[in-house]
Design an enzyme around this catalytic site. Structure first.
Site, PDB file in Angstrom:
ATOM      1  N   GLU A   1      -5.759  -7.989   3.495  1.00 31.37           N
ATOM      2  CA  GLU A   1      -5.203  -9.036   4.363  1.00 31.37           C
ATOM      3  C   GLU A   1      -6.313  -9.746   5.125  1.00 31.37           C
ATOM      4  OE1 GLU A   1      -2.916  -9.675   8.509  1.00 31.37           O
ATOM      5  OE2 GLU A   1      -2.210  -7.952   7.364  1.00 31.37           O
TER       6      GLU A   1
ATOM      7  N   CYS B   1       3.618 -11.964   2.724  1.00 31.14           N
ATOM      8  CA  CYS B   1       4.486 -11.820   3.892  1.00 31.14           C
ATOM      9  C   CYS B   1       4.452 -13.108   4.700  1.00 31.14           C
ATOM     10  CB  CYS B   1       3.996 -10.647   4.752  1.00 31.14           C
ATOM     11  SG  CYS B   1       4.775 -10.564   6.380  1.00 31.14           S
TER      12      CYS B   1
ATOM     13  N   CYS C   1       2.219  -9.240  14.166  1.00 31.39           N
ATOM     14  CA  CYS C   1       3.652  -9.262  13.834  1.00 31.39           C
ATOM     15  C   CYS C   1       4.469  -8.523  14.889  1.00 31.39           C
ATOM     16  CB  CYS C   1       3.847  -8.617  12.464  1.00 31.39           C
ATOM     17  SG  CYS C   1       5.567  -8.489  11.942  1.00 31.39           S
TER      18      CYS C   1
ATOM     19  N   THR D   1      -2.404  -8.821  11.166  1.00 29.16           N
ATOM     20  CA  THR D   1      -1.024  -8.826  11.660  1.00 29.16           C
ATOM     21  C   THR D   1      -0.507  -7.458  12.087  1.00 29.16           C
ATOM     22  OG1 THR D   1      -0.156  -8.595   9.402  1.00 29.16           O
ATOM     23  CG2 THR D   1      -0.416 -10.830  10.262  1.00 29.16           C
TER      24      THR D   1
ATOM     25  N   HIS E   1       0.084  -8.698   1.214  1.00 28.12           N
ATOM     26  CA  HIS E   1      -1.054  -8.888   2.112  1.00 28.12           C
ATOM     27  C   HIS E   1      -1.697 -10.255   1.971  1.00 28.12           C
ATOM     28  CE1 HIS E   1      -1.014  -4.401   1.407  1.00 28.12           C
ATOM     29  NE2 HIS E   1      -0.939  -4.469   2.708  1.00 28.12           N
TER      30      HIS E   1
ATOM     31  N   HIS F   1       0.827  -1.206   0.000  1.00 29.10           N
ATOM     32  CA  HIS F   1       0.000   0.000   0.000  1.00 29.10           C
ATOM     33  C   HIS F   1       0.866   1.263   0.000  1.00 29.10           C
ATOM     34  CE1 HIS F   1      -3.929  -2.065   1.497  1.00 29.10           C
ATOM     35  NE2 HIS F   1      -3.808  -2.067   0.189  1.00 29.10           N
TER      36      HIS F   1
ATOM     37  N   SER G   1       5.325   0.049   4.673  1.00 27.36           N
ATOM     38  CA  SER G   1       5.375   0.024   3.211  1.00 27.36           C
ATOM     39  C   SER G   1       5.909   1.331   2.628  1.00 27.36           C
ATOM     40  CB  SER G   1       3.976  -0.272   2.651  1.00 27.36           C
ATOM     41  OG  SER G   1       3.024   0.635   3.161  1.00 27.36           O
TER      42      SER G   1
ATOM     43  N   ASN H   1      -1.382  -0.004   8.370  1.00 25.92           N
ATOM     44  CA  ASN H   1      -0.400   0.034   9.461  1.00 25.92           C
ATOM     45  C   ASN H   1       0.122   1.452   9.677  1.00 25.92           C
ATOM     46  OD1 ASN H   1       2.694   0.275   8.566  1.00 25.92           O
ATOM     47  ND2 ASN H   1       1.623  -0.802   6.942  1.00 25.92           N
TER      48      ASN H   1
END
Length: 282
Positions: free
Chosen positions: A127, A97, A194, A165, A75, A42, A266, A224
């Site tokens: 995702e 990922c 994560c 995540t 994703h 993204h 990203s 994120n």
């Protein structure tokens, strides 16, 4: 003015791995068309760069011709979409990922015995679409404790609790503890957030407490990055989420003595450097 850059700012392992795989494929494809199913990450600036190299972004498996390469984005994709791609006899390069892939497999293993999946995340995020496709006995996606409470959990029913995540681990752990405290639910909690996300958010919180203003760099459509900006704002520190230095009102920042900078997972280093240069010029 002092400018402090967070150590964890920029590409995470999963994003870096996905782009390395795509770069390697571009060099070795020998003229064979390369498609990505949805944005590989993204970040619009990165996507524009790959489009200029001839990489085509498709929105549906039917758009990928037989024999072409198709790269699965960082994703991940749904089980159904992956099956559709394999049926078209395309050359699949999986750049999901590893953390997302692990979450998919965990959900597939634990939400396949009559348990309903409760997923903490953004309902419209790619995702999340991939994660819930591994739950064969129903799922519910929620983004707050209030939304989960309104869902109406059934005493005695089996549930699996997991998270996107890149979600906030503190919030997730509070939700898990609340469900466990009820005592009338059979809940299996999966660790799917994560560690890199946890570290990035923790560092952003600490940095936000030490500066007068924070800049968070990354795509506006990056979940994120948006959460990173929210984590900073929750500390009471003035914050601005920008995609590029052009979005930053530099003239309004000259009065701050100490500015912190972080970036989403990203966000390429080049965009971070340009923001740092813009701040340094003040």
């Amino acid at each position: 003015m002092e400018v402090v850059l967070a150590e964890t700012a920029g590409f995470c392992m999963g994003v870096d791995l996905a782009l390395r795989r795509l770069d390697k494929l571009i060099l070795s494809a020998e003229g064979c068309p390369i498609y990505i199913l949805g944005p590989i990450i993204h970040n619009p600036q990165v996507l524009k760069r790959y489009a200029e190299k001839g990489v085509v972004m498709a929105t549906d498996p039917s758009e990928v011709p037989a024999g072409a390469f198709v790269v699965i984005r960082a994703h991940g994709i749904t089980r159904q979409v992956e099956e559709a791609l394999r049926a078209r006899r395309v050359k699949i390069k999986d750049a999901t990922c590893p953390r997302v892939k692990k979450a998919q497999l965990l959900i597939g293993r634990h939400a396949d015995d009559g348990s309903e999946l409760l997923l903490y995340g953004e309902a419209d995020h790619p995702e999340v679409a991939g994660l819930v496709s591994y739950a064969r006995n129903g799922y519910f996606v929620f983004d707050s404790e209030e939304a989960l409470a309104a869902h109406g959990l059934v005493p005695g029913k089996r549930y699996v609790l997991a998270a996107q995540t890149t979600q906030d681990r503190v919030h997730f752990e509070r939700i898990a503890a609340g469900l466990k405290e009820r005592g009338d639910l059979d809940v299996t909690v999966l660790e799917t957030i994560c560690d890199a996300t946890k570290l990035r958010q923790a560092e952003a919180k600490e940095l936000a407490r030490k500066v007068d203003f924070m800049v968070v760099v990354g795509g506006y459509n990056s979940g994120n990055t948006r959460r990173l900006a929210q984590v900073v704002s929750d500390q009471g520190t003035p914050c601005r989420h920008v995609e590029t230095v052009d979005d930053l009102p530099l003239e309004d920042l000259a009065g701050y003595a100490r500015i912190g900078v972080t970036a989403g997972a990203s966000t390429p280093r080049s965009l971070i450097e340009k923001v740092l240069d813009g701040l340094a010029a003040l």
